[in-house]
Scaffold this motif. Structure first.
Motif, PDB file in Angstrom:
ATOM      1  N   ARG A  32       0.845  -1.198   0.000  1.00  0.00           N
ATOM      2  CA  ARG A  32       0.000   0.000   0.000  1.00  0.00           C
ATOM      3  C   ARG A  32       0.878   1.245   0.000  1.00  0.00           C
ATOM      4  NH1 ARG A  32      -5.157  -1.448   1.963  1.00  0.00           N
ATOM      5  NH2 ARG A  32      -5.501  -3.641   1.393  1.00  0.00           N
ATOM      6  N   SER A  33       0.274   2.396  -0.102  1.00  0.00           N
ATOM      7  CA  SER A  33       1.029   3.647  -0.100  1.00  0.00           C
ATOM      8  C   SER A  33       1.067   4.246   1.299  1.00  0.00           C
ATOM      9  CB  SER A  33       0.391   4.652  -1.063  1.00  0.00           C
ATOM     10  OG  SER A  33      -0.875   5.081  -0.573  1.00  0.00           O
ATOM     11  N   GLY A  34       2.053   5.118   1.538  1.00  0.00           N
ATOM     12  CA  GLY A  34       2.142   5.784   2.822  1.00  0.00           C
ATOM     13  C   GLY A  34       0.890   6.538   3.196  1.00  0.00           C
ATOM     14  N   PRO A  35       0.334   7.352   2.284  1.00  0.00           N
ATOM     15  CA  PRO A  35      -0.907   8.065   2.611  1.00  0.00           C
ATOM     16  C   PRO A  35      -2.068   7.140   2.961  1.00  0.00           C
ATOM     17  CG  PRO A  35       0.155   9.085   0.717  1.00  0.00           C
ATOM     18  CD  PRO A  35       0.916   7.823   1.010  1.00  0.00           C
ATOM     19  N   TRP A  37      -1.791   4.071   4.358  1.00  0.00           N
ATOM     20  CA  TRP A  37      -1.542   3.567   5.710  1.00  0.00           C
ATOM     21  C   TRP A  37      -1.894   4.636   6.743  1.00  0.00           C
ATOM     22  CZ3 TRP A  37      -1.386  -1.304   6.104  1.00  0.00           C
ATOM     23  CH2 TRP A  37      -0.669  -2.131   5.248  1.00  0.00           C
ATOM     24  N   GLU A  38      -1.523   5.871   6.439  1.00  0.00           N
ATOM     25  CA  GLU A  38      -1.808   6.973   7.364  1.00  0.00           C
ATOM     26  C   GLU A  38      -3.314   7.146   7.547  1.00  0.00           C
ATOM     27  OE1 GLU A  38      -1.296  10.146   9.940  1.00  0.00           O
ATOM     28  OE2 GLU A  38       0.217   8.757   9.168  1.00  0.00           O
ATOM     29  N   LYS A  39      -4.029   7.077   6.446  1.00  0.00           N
ATOM     30  CA  LYS A  39      -5.484   7.238   6.501  1.00  0.00           C
ATOM     31  C   LYS A  39      -6.135   6.096   7.266  1.00  0.00           C
ATOM     32  CE  LYS A  39      -9.473   7.887   3.430  1.00  0.00           C
ATOM     33  NZ  LYS A  39      -9.879   8.001   1.993  1.00  0.00           N
ATOM     34  N   ARG A  40      -5.582   4.904   7.104  1.00  0.00           N
ATOM     35  CA  ARG A  40      -6.167   3.712   7.707  1.00  0.00           C
ATOM     36  C   ARG A  40      -5.881   3.601   9.191  1.00  0.00           C
ATOM     37  NH1 ARG A  40      -4.827  -1.925   4.827  1.00  0.00           N
ATOM     38  NH2 ARG A  40      -6.108  -3.068   6.233  1.00  0.00           N
ATOM     39  N   LEU A 181       6.098  -1.045  -5.868  1.00  0.00           N
ATOM     40  CA  LEU A 181       6.637  -2.337  -6.298  1.00  0.00           C
ATOM     41  C   LEU A 181       6.777  -2.395  -7.812  1.00  0.00           C
ATOM     42  CD1 LEU A 181       4.860  -4.932  -3.967  1.00  0.00           C
ATOM     43  CD2 LEU A 181       7.175  -4.029  -3.816  1.00  0.00           C
ATOM     44  N   PHE A 182       5.706  -2.035  -8.523  1.00  0.00           N
ATOM     45  CA  PHE A 182       5.739  -1.906  -9.979  1.00  0.00           C
ATOM     46  C   PHE A 182       5.492  -0.435 -10.293  1.00  0.00           C
ATOM     47  CE2 PHE A 182       4.061  -6.520 -10.640  1.00  0.00           C
ATOM     48  CZ  PHE A 182       5.290  -7.010 -10.246  1.00  0.00           C
ATOM     49  N   PRO A 183       6.516   0.410 -10.114  1.00  0.00           N
ATOM     50  CA  PRO A 183       6.318   1.859 -10.210  1.00  0.00           C
ATOM     51  C   PRO A 183       5.822   2.307 -11.579  1.00  0.00           C
ATOM     52  CG  PRO A 183       8.661   1.308 -10.166  1.00  0.00           C
ATOM     53  CD  PRO A 183       7.924   0.061  -9.840  1.00  0.00           C
ATOM     54  N   LEU A 213      -4.984   5.514  -3.881  1.00  0.00           N
ATOM     55  CA  LEU A 213      -3.953   5.480  -2.859  1.00  0.00           C
ATOM     56  C   LEU A 213      -3.642   4.054  -2.420  1.00  0.00           C
ATOM     57  CD1 LEU A 213      -4.969   8.445  -0.493  1.00  0.00           C
ATOM     58  CD2 LEU A 213      -3.093   8.382  -2.141  1.00  0.00           C
ATOM     59  N   PHE A 214      -4.170   3.068  -3.139  1.00  0.00           N
ATOM     60  CA  PHE A 214      -4.020   1.683  -2.705  1.00  0.00           C
ATOM     61  C   PHE A 214      -2.670   1.072  -3.056  1.00  0.00           C
ATOM     62  CE2 PHE A 214      -8.782   1.843  -3.108  1.00  0.00           C
ATOM     63  CZ  PHE A 214      -9.027   1.752  -1.747  1.00  0.00           C
ATOM     64  N   GLY A 215      -1.796   1.819  -3.732  1.00  0.00           N
ATOM     65  CA  GLY A 215      -0.484   1.290  -4.057  1.00  0.00           C
ATOM     66  C   GLY A 215      -0.556   0.060  -4.943  1.00  0.00           C
ATOM     67  N   HIS A 216       0.298  -0.925  -4.645  1.00  0.00           N
ATOM     68  CA  HIS A 216       0.356  -2.140  -5.460  1.00  0.00           C
ATOM     69  C   HIS A 216      -0.952  -2.918  -5.405  1.00  0.00           C
ATOM     70  CE1 HIS A 216       2.235  -5.422  -7.603  1.00  0.00           C
ATOM     71  NE2 HIS A 216       1.873  -6.263  -6.669  1.00  0.00           N
ATOM     72  N   ASP A 217      -1.688  -2.808  -4.327  1.00  0.00           N
ATOM     73  CA  ASP A 217      -2.950  -3.541  -4.184  1.00  0.00           C
ATOM     74  C   ASP A 217      -4.101  -2.901  -4.950  1.00  0.00           C
ATOM     75  OD1 ASP A 217      -1.887  -5.548  -2.705  1.00  0.00           O
ATOM     76  OD2 ASP A 217      -2.731  -4.935  -0.781  1.00  0.00           O
ATOM     77  N   SER A 218      -3.808  -1.863  -5.721  1.00  0.00           N
ATOM     78  CA  SER A 218      -4.872  -1.210  -6.492  1.00  0.00           C
ATOM     79  C   SER A 218      -5.567  -2.182  -7.427  1.00  0.00           C
ATOM     80  CB  SER A 218      -4.310  -0.029  -7.302  1.00  0.00           C
ATOM     81  OG  SER A 218      -3.867   1.005  -6.458  1.00  0.00           O
ATOM     82  N   PHE A 219      -4.783  -3.109  -8.006  1.00  0.00           N
ATOM     83  CA  PHE A 219      -5.385  -4.052  -8.962  1.00  0.00           C
ATOM     84  C   PHE A 219      -6.386  -4.984  -8.283  1.00  0.00           C
ATOM     85  CE2 PHE A 219      -2.260  -6.820  -7.165  1.00  0.00           C
ATOM     86  CZ  PHE A 219      -2.657  -8.113  -7.417  1.00  0.00           C
TER      87      PHE A 219
END
Length: 235
Positions: A32-35, A37-40, A181-183, A213-219
């Motif tokens: 996930r992304s930093g933002p 994690w912060e939100k969660r 991870l896959f930028p 903002l889900f980072g790698h887990d967006s998919f």
């Protein structure tokens, strides 16, 4: 390194639980992304009534602790190492593809000649530690550029050649700015490489942090933007 790994020979004994747990906790942070994690979780503690302690104290720590424990019960350490190494070695460049194709033909011939010839004394297929550390060689490998393609802006010629079979296939390439991870720059490189093969049907979409903002887990989680763009591409 977890001593219980025993260079991979831990079956029938105590598995490398501590090492696996730590590896999973570190990996989970990158999904996930930093933002996000912060939100969660923010800086919330699991139990504010208790004094700070050297144990999982913040909510994010308890979450990672649980994720690490659960993974250790579901996955084998050596399997994780082999999958990780396979991902690191994955290469769509033409030179690598040709090398692997030649090796595959040799192995197929050995297998077809019978079980006695299927294994060779010279075969090495192990992720155990070598007797001495590998040493960096001063010369560049064949076809390897001294300047990373992400900095030069030009995809490696070997990669363009390796993706030539895709030149007639409509392709959707999606990147997520919050994915570490896959930028997103790698997805831009993939799209540019496909275009340089002569592919005229490349669709490249990049989701900014204002969108996902889900980072790698967006998919897995962003059904609206990931699923919606896939549906539009296929429709």
């Amino acid at each position: 390194m977890d001593r219980n790994w025993s260079r991979g020979f831990y079956y029938g004994r105590t598995p490398p639980y501590a090492g696996m747990k730590l590896a999973r906790e570190i990996a989970t942070v990158t999904y996930r992304s930093g933002p996000e994690w912060e939100k969660r979780f923010g800086r919330r503690r699991a139990d504010p009534r208790q004094p700070p302690a050297l144990c999982p104290d913040f909510l994010i720590e308890t979450y990672l602790d649980h994720a690490g424990d659960k993974f250790c019960l579901d996955y084998d350490a050596n399997s994780l190492l082999y999958v990780s190494k396979a991902m690191d070695l994955f290469d769509l460049g033409q030179e690598h593809q040709q090398k692997m194709a030649a090796l595959r033909r040799v192995n197929e011939q050995r297998m077809s000649s019978g079980p006695r010839n299927a294994a060779s004394a010279n075969d090495t297929c192990s992720l155990t530690l070598p007797d001495s550390p590998y040493e960096e060689q001063p010369s560049l490998a064949s076809g390897e550029s001294a300047i990373p393609s992400s900095q030069s802006g030009v995809p490696p010629a070997d990669l363009v050649a390796g993706l030539q079979p895709m030149r007639h296939h409509p392709t959707l390439v999606m990147g997520v700015a919050s994915d570490i991870l896959f930028p997103a720059w790698q997805q831009r490189e993939v799209a540019e490489t496909l275009k340089r093969t002569g592919n005229k049907s490349v669709t490249h979409i990049e989701l900014g942090e204002d969108v996902s903002l889900f980072g790698h887990d967006s998919f897995l989680l962003d059904i609206e933007h990931i699923g919606g763009n896939v549906r539009k591409f296929l429709g």
